[in-house]
Design a protein around this motif. Sequence first.
Motif, PDB file in Angstrom:
ATOM      1  N   GLY A   1      28.032  27.791 -10.682  1.00 24.61           N
ATOM      2  CA  GLY A   1      27.182  28.212 -11.787  1.00 24.61           C
ATOM      3  C   GLY A   1      27.181  27.138 -12.865  1.00 24.61           C
ATOM      4  N   ILE A   2      26.043  26.503 -13.069  1.00 29.24           N
ATOM      5  CA  ILE A   2      25.932  25.386 -14.011  1.00 29.24           C
ATOM      6  C   ILE A   2      25.176  25.836 -15.254  1.00 29.24           C
ATOM      7  N   GLY A   3      25.827  25.654 -16.411  1.00 28.92           N
ATOM      8  CA  GLY A   3      25.236  26.091 -17.672  1.00 28.92           C
ATOM      9  C   GLY A   3      25.166  24.975 -18.696  1.00 28.92           C
ATOM     10  N   GLY A   4      25.242  25.361 -19.956  1.00 28.13           N
ATOM     11  CA  GLY A   4      25.045  24.422 -21.056  1.00 28.13           C
ATOM     12  C   GLY A   4      25.998  23.246 -21.081  1.00 28.13           C
ATOM     13  N   VAL A   5      27.195  23.407 -20.520  1.00 27.92           N
ATOM     14  CA  VAL A   5      28.179  22.321 -20.531  1.00 27.92           C
ATOM     15  C   VAL A   5      27.636  21.069 -19.847  1.00 27.92           C
ATOM     16  N   ILE A   6      26.716  21.230 -18.905  1.00 31.99           N
ATOM     17  CA  ILE A   6      26.145  20.090 -18.204  1.00 31.99           C
ATOM     18  C   ILE A   6      25.424  19.145 -19.162  1.00 31.99           C
ATOM     19  N   THR A   7      25.012  19.650 -20.328  1.00 31.76           N
ATOM     20  CA  THR A   7      24.282  18.827 -21.304  1.00 31.76           C
ATOM     21  C   THR A   7      25.206  18.159 -22.317  1.00 31.76           C
ATOM     22  N   TYR A   8      26.523  18.439 -22.243  1.00 35.64           N
ATOM     23  CA  TYR A   8      27.472  17.859 -23.208  1.00 35.64           C
ATOM     24  C   TYR A   8      27.923  16.486 -22.712  1.00 35.64           C
ATOM     25  N   LYS A   9      27.734  15.460 -23.519  1.00 35.05           N
ATOM     26  CA  LYS A   9      27.955  14.076 -23.092  1.00 35.05           C
ATOM     27  C   LYS A   9      29.370  13.812 -22.600  1.00 35.05           C
TER      28      LYS A   9
END
Length: 255
Positions: A175-183
């Motif tokens: 399950g991929i969420g908002g953390v994927i957008t954190y540099k």
Amino acid sequence: MLLTDTHTHQYYEKDLDKRAAQMQRCFDNGVKRLFLPNVDLASIAMIDEMVKTYPENCFAMAGLHPCDVKDNYQEILAEIYQCIAGRAIYAIGEIGIDLYWDKTTLPIQKEAFKQQIEWAKQLDLPFVIHCREAFDEVFEILEEQRHEKMRGIFHCFTGDLVQAKRAIDLGFYLGIGGVITYKKAGLDLVLADVPIANVVLETDSPYLAPVPFRGKPNESSYLVHVAQKVADIYGMSIEEVAEITTENSKKIFGI
């Protein structure tokens, strides 16, 4: 474009006008399938209200969150299990182990996790795993309880590539969420080596809002930002990511 949020607590918004506006933003962004994880007894009624209001869009789970596993957990589990009958439930969740907040409850967290995995087995349902600072403990139980129909989602996956492959080998999607957008999270490097066939999207709304909303309350409509980041990683269009991850969600939940 049809996006599926496989994990959202959108039901926490109690203001009906605000919730309706949130849902309209979902629809405007193509987010038309929302799976609602249960966390305790109180959230059952909130989820049922969302499902009743949006029967074509919202789908219920049933489970006890590891942070809500207290001394009376057996009593609470019994009540949650009774509430499954007569309701359309598409997964057991969210369940698992959380050692970030309280390590002293690990023994009863383990027992509650095992019991709810057994529910999933008996009911032939997937289960959705909450795993925070507890990969070793979770994997140990999954290996112990492993069976041919075991399947589900590692919710809010933030592990390394070895852990990702181990989860997939056990029959789970990431399950991929908002953390994927954190540099600085490094999750993008892990995901680049994982086939998209093993990925689903989520928000965990109202938590973990993606960039550009990081630090603010999350909502399911923001899934479009997660999908775009995943598209960038795989070199695909957002429409392709939406199609593949939605099909993956259908394989898991059966709907």
